[in-house]
Enzyme design. Structure first.
Site, PDB file in Angstrom:
ATOM      1  N   ASP A   9     -46.592   7.492   6.274  1.00 43.65           N
ATOM      2  CA  ASP A   9     -45.773   7.246   7.805  1.00 43.65           C
ATOM      3  C   ASP A   9     -46.776   5.481   7.737  1.00 43.65           C
ATOM      4  O   ASP A   9     -46.341   4.437   7.540  1.00 43.65           O
ATOM      5  CB  ASP A   9     -45.747   7.556   9.243  1.00 43.65           C
ATOM      6  CG  ASP A   9     -44.636   8.834   8.907  1.00 43.65           C
ATOM      7  OD1 ASP A   9     -43.684   8.572   8.078  1.00 43.65           O
ATOM      8  OD2 ASP A   9     -45.665   9.851   9.603  1.00 43.65           O
ATOM      9  N   GLU A  24     -36.464  11.862  -0.359  1.00 41.75           N
ATOM     10  CA  GLU A  24     -35.538  11.492   0.173  1.00 41.75           C
ATOM     11  C   GLU A  24     -34.928  10.730   0.050  1.00 41.75           C
ATOM     12  O   GLU A  24     -33.507  10.684   0.091  1.00 41.75           O
ATOM     13  CB  GLU A  24     -36.393  10.272   1.249  1.00 41.75           C
ATOM     14  CG  GLU A  24     -37.406  11.276   2.342  1.00 41.75           C
ATOM     15  CD  GLU A  24     -38.417  10.939   3.234  1.00 41.75           C
ATOM     16  OE1 GLU A  24     -39.380  11.852   3.909  1.00 41.75           O
ATOM     17  OE2 GLU A  24     -39.061   9.698   3.533  1.00 41.75           O
ATOM     18  N   GLU A  84     -37.745   4.274   9.281  1.00 41.89           N
ATOM     19  CA  GLU A  84     -38.738   5.071   8.559  1.00 41.89           C
ATOM     20  C   GLU A  84     -37.677   6.320   8.272  1.00 41.89           C
ATOM     21  O   GLU A  84     -37.470   7.319   9.334  1.00 41.89           O
ATOM     22  CB  GLU A  84     -39.968   5.260   9.109  1.00 41.89           C
ATOM     23  CG  GLU A  84     -40.893   6.032   7.935  1.00 41.89           C
ATOM     24  CD  GLU A  84     -41.311   5.467   6.652  1.00 41.89           C
ATOM     25  OE1 GLU A  84     -41.751   6.353   5.768  1.00 41.89           O
ATOM     26  OE2 GLU A  84     -40.809   4.554   6.596  1.00 41.89           O
TER      27      GLU A  84
END
Length: 486
Positions: free
Chosen positions: A471, A313, A282
């Protein structure tokens, strides 16, 4: 596909994965957990912070865009930037003085489990996954208290030369001290007046001030490292996070490459115990480009099967891999941003030699899968829809206490904006000859080099909290994926 059709598929997929997830024996989760001190920033709070810094310094810092928090001016500048852009950000600080300054000027609203691995461990354990074996190198007594009381949540320790699994509350090191992050949340619609600027926050989000004390190390004791293969009977997959804690240089003369090597060695030990294990990393916001590149090229490439990222990201990853123009197009969020995001996913799958790349953006997910992936596109689609449902439930209630608690996510509406974005992507892919309209209808696209899954997601209009949603998306989608391998 119409919205009501997607809603029907959501219900069927949720039930399918919920039943098959019982076949997953367990998950190994490492490395980062901490305590999050959470503060929701209101108008009075931002005015108070601005009164306690030099406005001229903050103006300069906003222009400079500090990559690390070294002073209160750095902190306030990054908070202004995050609120102005409505973007989540995580910025490191290596000094405890920032924590002290925040404590003096803000009273946090609450404290809870933080860190990707800590959040994921609690979520999966609460959902009843067979075994959730969590590992954090700096487990303190205070930190252990934030792990849920669940018999399936375990921590590996070596006692008398034997590997033993205990609940974190029985496995902490009394000499360790807790790592505390500040989560500064802000809400859409709040007006902010700063110097000559006057703006309205465009969306709910947060700024994370990530504590990076000198004693933080991504490692494990030699005794535990040698016994990692013994976990083979307990786990089918691993979710690894926290590599952003790696520093370029350490006071003892070691460098980031020493810890990159240690990270890779642990992955190899996991594979030694179970050659069929699937490894998911992750990703997160990493300010240091050297570390970001090393994680992608030395840890993720060749050693990892799956990578989870959000839009920011993706842009950061593309930037250090040499795709600066594409990275800019992704982060700029223009008319064709979703097209750039899709093309970025293609680059990441190929460049990093992955089995799957899962990108979660507000309103939709894009997941690219290699042709040799052992799970069908239909089952992969079900796993993504399951992940979206769980994330919606968490956003609605702030936490998940049981598998039954995830079902409420089915009541959350599918994002109209996300559905519209997928229509833009569909037109591009059809025009480019990558697929036809019929192929795109069910969210599954097949090309000679890869398969793609694109879905509209459930979005909570007023989430109870935003931390940990990404998450939850990645972890539960990945576990759903594992359940179909089994």
């Amino acid at each position: 596909m119409e919205m009501w059709e997607w809603d029907s598929i959501y219900h069927k997929s949720y039930e399918d994965i919920r039943s098959s997830i019982e076949d997953v024996r367990g998950i190994f989760v490492a490395y980062n957990s901490n305590i999050d001190a959470i503060k929701h920033i209101g108008v009075v709070d931002i005015e108070h912070l601005l009164m306690n810094v030099e406005l001229k310094d903050v103006q300069e810092k906003v222009f400079e865009y500090p990559r690390q928090i070294e002073s209160p001016s750095d902190l306030v500048a990054r908070l202004i930037i995050a609120m102005r852009d409505g973007k989540a950000a995580e910025v490191p600080t290596n000094t405890t003085a920032i924590h002290d300054w925040l404590t003096d000027h803000l009273v946090f609203d609450s404290a809870r489990m933080g860190g990707q691995a800590g959040i994921i461990s609690n979520l999966l354990a609460s959902m009843g996954i067979g075994k959730v074996i969590t590992y954090v190198p700096w487990l303190s007594e205070e930190q252990a208290e934030y792990f849920v009381d669940s018999e399936n949540l375990l921590f590996p320790v070596v006692e008398g030369g034997e590997l033993v699994l205990k609940h974190p509350k029985q496995a902490f090191d009394p000499d360790n001290i807790p790592k505390i992050n500040w989560i500064l949340e802000f809400s859409k619609g709040m007006e902010v007046k700063f110097a000559e600027e006057h703006f309205v926050i465009p969306r709910d989000n947060r700024l994370i001030i990530s504590s990076r004390p000198k004693w933080i190390r991504i490692e494990m004791s030699p005794e535990l490292y040698e016994r990692i293969p013994q976990l083979q009977a307990d786990i089918d997959g691993a979710i690894l996070a926290g590599y952003q804690m790696i520093k370029e240089e350490y006071e003892d003369g070691s460098t980031y490459m020493d810890y990159v090597e240690k990270a890779v060695n642990v992955i190899e030990k996991l594979k030694e115990g179970n050659p069929d294990i699937r490894i998911h990393v992750e990703f997160t916001s990493i300010q240091n480009k050297v570390i970001r590149k090393a994680i992608l090229k030395q840890i993720v490439r060749q050693h990892v099967h799956s990578l989870g990222l959000d839009t920011v990201e993706v842009a950061n990853a593309l930037n250090v891999l040499g795709y600066e123009e594409l990275a800019y197009s992704v982060i700029n969020k223009g008319e064709n941003a979703i097209v750039s995001l899709y093309e970025g996913a293609v680059k990441l799958l190929k460049e990093l030699e992955l089995e799957r790349v899962h990108i979660h953006s507000l309103g939709f997910y894009i997941c690219l899968v290699s042709k040799d992936c052992p799970v069908s596109t239909e089952d992969h689609l079900k796993a993504l829809l399951f992940g979206s449902t769980v994330a919606a439930a968490q956003a609605s209630h702030g936490e998940i206490l049981s598998m039954e608690g995830t079902e409420s996510g089915l009541d959350v509406p599918i994002s109209v904006e996300g559905h519209n974005e997928l229509e833009k992507l569909e037109k591009h892919l059809v025009r480019s000859g990558i697929c036809c309209t019929e192929d795109f209808e069910n969210g599954c696209i097949s090309t000679p080099l890869y398969d793609a899954l694109v879905i509209p997601t459930k979005v909570v209009s007023e989430p109870v909290a935003t931390v940990g949603i990404g998450d939850a998306i990645s972890a539960t989608s990945f576990v759903g994926f594992l359940s179909k391998i089994k």
